[in-house]
Motif scaffolding. Structure first.
Motif, PDB file in Angstrom:
ATOM      1  N   HIS A  59       0.854  -1.194   0.000  1.00  0.00           N
ATOM      2  CA  HIS A  59       0.000   0.000   0.000  1.00  0.00           C
ATOM      3  C   HIS A  59       0.889   1.244   0.000  1.00  0.00           C
ATOM      4  CE1 HIS A  59      -3.414   2.581   0.852  1.00  0.00           C
ATOM      5  NE2 HIS A  59      -2.840   3.009   1.972  1.00  0.00           N
TER       6      HIS A  59
ATOM      7  N   ARG B 209      -5.294  -0.098  -1.309  1.00  0.00           N
ATOM      8  CA  ARG B 209      -5.087   0.432  -2.657  1.00  0.00           C
ATOM      9  C   ARG B 209      -3.602   0.414  -3.011  1.00  0.00           C
ATOM     10  NH1 ARG B 209      -7.897   6.254  -2.859  1.00  0.00           N
ATOM     11  NH2 ARG B 209      -6.637   6.316  -4.776  1.00  0.00           N
ATOM     12  N   THR B 210      -3.328   0.224  -4.298  1.00  0.00           N
ATOM     13  CA  THR B 210      -1.936   0.254  -4.748  1.00  0.00           C
ATOM     14  C   THR B 210      -1.772   1.161  -5.964  1.00  0.00           C
ATOM     15  OG1 THR B 210      -2.323  -1.811  -5.978  1.00  0.00           O
ATOM     16  CG2 THR B 210      -1.285  -1.998  -3.814  1.00  0.00           C
ATOM     17  N   ASP B 211      -2.568   2.241  -6.006  1.00  0.00           N
ATOM     18  CA  ASP B 211      -2.461   3.201  -7.099  1.00  0.00           C
ATOM     19  C   ASP B 211      -1.790   4.499  -6.659  1.00  0.00           C
ATOM     20  OD1 ASP B 211      -4.585   3.868  -5.458  1.00  0.00           O
ATOM     21  OD2 ASP B 211      -5.905   4.514  -7.092  1.00  0.00           O
TER      22      ASP B 211
ATOM     23  N   HIS C 173       1.221  -3.691  -6.054  1.00  0.00           N
ATOM     24  CA  HIS C 173       0.192  -4.683  -5.737  1.00  0.00           C
ATOM     25  C   HIS C 173       0.788  -6.031  -5.354  1.00  0.00           C
ATOM     26  CE1 HIS C 173      -3.767  -6.502  -5.724  1.00  0.00           C
ATOM     27  NE2 HIS C 173      -3.296  -7.485  -6.466  1.00  0.00           N
ATOM     28  N   GLN C 174       1.801  -6.481  -6.086  1.00  0.00           N
ATOM     29  CA  GLN C 174       2.382  -7.784  -5.761  1.00  0.00           C
ATOM     30  C   GLN C 174       3.059  -7.762  -4.398  1.00  0.00           C
ATOM     31  OE1 GLN C 174       1.883 -10.678  -7.617  1.00  0.00           O
ATOM     32  NE2 GLN C 174       2.597 -11.488  -5.645  1.00  0.00           N
TER      33      GLN C 174
ATOM     34  N   SER D 276       3.483   2.547  -4.538  1.00  0.00           N
ATOM     35  CA  SER D 276       2.694   1.373  -4.156  1.00  0.00           C
ATOM     36  C   SER D 276       3.014   0.222  -5.104  1.00  0.00           C
ATOM     37  CB  SER D 276       1.197   1.684  -4.239  1.00  0.00           C
ATOM     38  OG  SER D 276       0.824   2.678  -3.321  1.00  0.00           O
TER      39      SER D 276
END
Length: 214
Positions: free
Chosen positions: A132, A160-162, A168-169, A166
């Motif tokens: 995150h 969220r990873t935007d 996602h993996q 950030s």
């Protein structure tokens, strides 16, 4: 370890007042704002706040930290140093998200994976859980089987990873390799929304349920 959830800011972020029942020494996890409300909860529970613990550098989690630390003359502990750029950007964050102005923040000390934080006679283990944000940490009480996970994991969702830096993996890896090994029985306090357990999320969470990785 006892705790009181205190939803703060327009984002209804789950700030937590946590304390040792033996000593009544307390810490505040992620004071995003509404400092007077936090102080009132401490008074109503007859506990003494001795430190502030930050999971990561987003304003809804740290916006009230400096004011609370100054008023009580206490330390700000965490997050991991990889989130220093978020703490330095608090003036821009406050403007972007419509919060009251917040100056850049420098914690008393940053945390690393494997560190331990004492709250009275109780201990919290520190897990570095990037994704995150790059410097996100989780606070885990083994004795009470409870974790304060900030915005890493939610009931039925994940962080969220935007955002800048950030990943996602990294977030999925943090959840499955750092949190799941703590045990299915562990209850967690997320940064927003209702509490859940790791076991519940391993069955029902559409982002990290075990069946997705089998």
């Amino acid at each position: 370890m006892k705790y009181q959830l205190i939803p703060v800011t327009p984002f209804q972020q789950n700030c937590s007042l946590i304390w040792c029942e033996q000593t009544l020494k307390a810490a505040v996890v992620d004071p995003g704002g509404d400092v007077e409300r936090i102080l009132a909860e401490a008074a109503s529970n007859n506990v003494q706040i001795e430190q502030i613990l930050l999971t990561h550098g987003h304003i809804d989690h740290v916006g009230g930290a400096a004011a609370l630390a100054k008023q009580l003359n206490i330390e700000i502990v965490g997050p991991h140093i990889a989130d220093s750029f978020w703490l330095e950007s608090l003036p821009k964050q406050s403007q972007h998200f419509g919060f009251a102005h917040s100056d850049p923040l420098s914690p008393t000390r940053y945390l690393q994976d494997g560190d331990e934080v004492k709250v009275g006679n109780q201990s919290l283990s520190v897990l570095h859980c990037p994704g995150h944000t790059p410097g996100h940490v989780v606070f885990y009480s083994k004795n009470d089987a409870i974790a304060w996970v900030g915005d890493v994991l939610f009931k039925g969702s994940v962080g969220r990873t935007d955002f800048p830096q950030s990943n996602h993996q990294d977030l999925i890896d943090s959840i499955t390799t750092k949190l799941w090994p703590l045990g299915k029985q562990v209850q967690f306090v997320p940064g927003h929304g209702p509490l859940s357990t790791f076991g519940e999320e391993r069955v029902h969470n559409p982002f990290v349920a075990d069946q997705l990785f089998s």
